[in-house]
Design a protein around this motif. Structure first.
Motif, PDB file in Angstrom:
ATOM      1  N   ALA A   1       0.849  -1.207   0.000  1.00  0.00           N
ATOM      2  CA  ALA A   1       0.000   0.000   0.000  1.00  0.00           C
ATOM      3  C   ALA A   1       0.883   1.254   0.000  1.00  0.00           C
ATOM      4  O   ALA A   1       0.632   2.206  -0.762  1.00  0.00           O
ATOM      5  CB  ALA A   1      -0.914  -0.017   1.219  1.00  0.00           C
TER       6      ALA A   1
ATOM      7  N   SER B   1       2.607   1.597  -3.361  1.00  0.00           N
ATOM      8  CA  SER B   1       1.680   1.996  -4.426  1.00  0.00           C
ATOM      9  C   SER B   1       1.486   3.510  -4.463  1.00  0.00           C
ATOM     10  O   SER B   1       1.273   4.085  -5.544  1.00  0.00           O
ATOM     11  CB  SER B   1       0.315   1.331  -4.233  1.00  0.00           C
ATOM     12  OG  SER B   1       0.478  -0.051  -4.180  1.00  0.00           O
TER      13      SER B   1
ATOM     14  N   GLN C   1       2.093   5.567  -7.736  1.00  0.00           N
ATOM     15  CA  GLN C   1       1.020   6.424  -8.247  1.00  0.00           C
ATOM     16  C   GLN C   1       1.583   7.809  -8.594  1.00  0.00           C
ATOM     17  O   GLN C   1       1.352   8.342  -9.676  1.00  0.00           O
ATOM     18  CB  GLN C   1      -0.085   6.562  -7.183  1.00  0.00           C
ATOM     19  CG  GLN C   1      -1.203   7.531  -7.556  1.00  0.00           C
ATOM     20  CD  GLN C   1      -2.082   6.989  -8.678  1.00  0.00           C
ATOM     21  OE1 GLN C   1      -2.471   5.822  -8.657  1.00  0.00           O
ATOM     22  NE2 GLN C   1      -2.387   7.812  -9.658  1.00  0.00           N
TER      23      GLN C   1
ATOM     24  N   PHE D   1       0.155  -4.214  -6.539  1.00  0.00           N
ATOM     25  CA  PHE D   1       0.193  -2.748  -6.646  1.00  0.00           C
ATOM     26  C   PHE D   1      -0.627  -2.156  -7.792  1.00  0.00           C
ATOM     27  O   PHE D   1      -1.185  -1.068  -7.633  1.00  0.00           O
ATOM     28  CB  PHE D   1       1.639  -2.211  -6.660  1.00  0.00           C
ATOM     29  CG  PHE D   1       2.513  -2.802  -7.743  1.00  0.00           C
ATOM     30  CD1 PHE D   1       3.247  -3.956  -7.507  1.00  0.00           C
ATOM     31  CD2 PHE D   1       2.624  -2.188  -8.977  1.00  0.00           C
ATOM     32  CE1 PHE D   1       4.073  -4.502  -8.499  1.00  0.00           C
ATOM     33  CE2 PHE D   1       3.448  -2.709  -9.967  1.00  0.00           C
ATOM     34  CZ  PHE D   1       4.165  -3.877  -9.721  1.00  0.00           C
TER      35      PHE D   1
ATOM     36  N   ARG E   1      -4.170  -0.923  -7.001  1.00  0.00           N
ATOM     37  CA  ARG E   1      -4.251   0.220  -6.076  1.00  0.00           C
ATOM     38  C   ARG E   1      -3.997   1.546  -6.781  1.00  0.00           C
ATOM     39  O   ARG E   1      -4.064   2.605  -6.173  1.00  0.00           O
ATOM     40  CB  ARG E   1      -3.195   0.086  -4.973  1.00  0.00           C
ATOM     41  CG  ARG E   1      -3.358  -1.128  -4.092  1.00  0.00           C
ATOM     42  CD  ARG E   1      -2.200  -1.147  -3.105  1.00  0.00           C
ATOM     43  NE  ARG E   1      -1.973  -2.478  -2.576  1.00  0.00           N
ATOM     44  CZ  ARG E   1      -2.424  -2.917  -1.417  1.00  0.00           C
ATOM     45  NH1 ARG E   1      -3.094  -2.097  -0.629  1.00  0.00           N
ATOM     46  NH2 ARG E   1      -2.181  -4.138  -1.020  1.00  0.00           N
TER      47      ARG E   1
END
Ligand code: BGC
Length: 267
Positions: free
Chosen positions: A196, A199, A203, A231, A234
């Motif tokens: 998380a 990711s 992003q 990943f 997400r």
């Protein structure tokens, strides 16, 4: 040589070698299928990975592959990848490799060592060529960006199936940092990030690259692409983003494509 002989030489198998930070891998590549003929060979990268030491291992791998019954002719050219900028056969960056490689004519070094023609290409560019021809980017028009997440971040810029070489998008500066120093797969492990947390960094990185280039497709390569399920779901981008399809062999296959294209042994 007759016209027919010339034709049969097109797309004949060639040797590809992938020089990485931890392993030097090689294989005989079937250029019709984009797959290896027989097993992949891997020798640990010598430490320190100086030009002489690496060239000796490349020679060892090529010799072993050449002794196989289905090996291409002994004078056929060999494709080699290297994890840095390669222009006219010369190394122009050494972010994650021994600094003695800087300004080294790797093409000349390996040509002399192997005593056969050699073409050297950036590792991510090779992976990009392989994906564009046989993998997730096959048949895609427009801009495809292949981003490899490993020790560093590598990138290949493909337009209408053709490579625009040496796009170093892993070194974009994002939030004051060299992107690969925070968002590579090795940085994730070093910093003990959960998927998380990682990711979020990806992003940020991919949104920025998307803003700059508006590609049609992102392909994510490198060993971590096996864990893409952790990943990719997400992340939210307007560009489709998919894992690479050639996995471990992309560099070897791409090296063989490059040498085949340069020597007009493939279209
Ligand atoms: C290098 C690139 C290379 C990438 C992946 C980066 O640090 O600058 O040339 O493609 O790592 O190995």
């Amino acid at each position: 040589m007759t016209k027919k002989d010339e034709k049969t030489k097109k797309n004949a198998p060639l040797i590809g070698i992938d020089i990485g930070g931890s392993g030097i891998k090689g294989g005989i590549v079937d250029l019709k299928k984009g797959k290896l003929v027989g097993d992949r060979l891997r020798v640990p990268t010598p430490q320190p990975a100086t030009p002489e030491a690496v060239a000796a291992v490349v020679a060892q791998v090529v010799t072993e592959l050449s002794s196989r019954p289905d090996a291409p002719p002994a004078d056929s050219p060999v494709g080699v990848t290297f994890p840095g900028i390669i222009q006219h056969g010369v190394v122009h960056s050494a972010a994650n490799v021994d600094h003695s490689w800087l300004n080294m004519d790797i093409d000349a070094l390996l040509t002399a060592r192997l005593r056969r023609p050699v073409e050297v290409i950036n590792d991510a560019d090779a992976a990009g060529l392989a994906e564009a021809r046989y993998g997730a980017g096959e048949g895609v028009r427009g801009t495809v960006l292949v981003i490899t997440l490993g020790t560093g971040i590598g990138s290949a810029f493909i337009f209408n199936g053709k490579l625009v070489p040496n796009a170093e998008l892993g070194h974009l500066e994002i939030d004051g940092f060299d992107a690969e120093s925070k968002a590579s797969a090795v940085a994730r492990e070093r910093d003990g990030l959960s998927w998380a947390e990682y990711s979020v960094l990806l992003q940020r990185y991919f949104s920025h690259v998307e803003f700059l280039f508006s590609p049609e497709l992102f392909i994510v390569g490198g060993g971590i692409s096996k864990r893409a399920d952790e990943f990719l779901p997400r992340m939210s981008l307007r560009t489709p983003i998919v894992p690479a399809e050639l996995k471990n062999d992309a560099g070897i296959v791409g090296a063989a494509i490059e040498v085949a294209l340069t020597h007009k042994l493939a279209k």
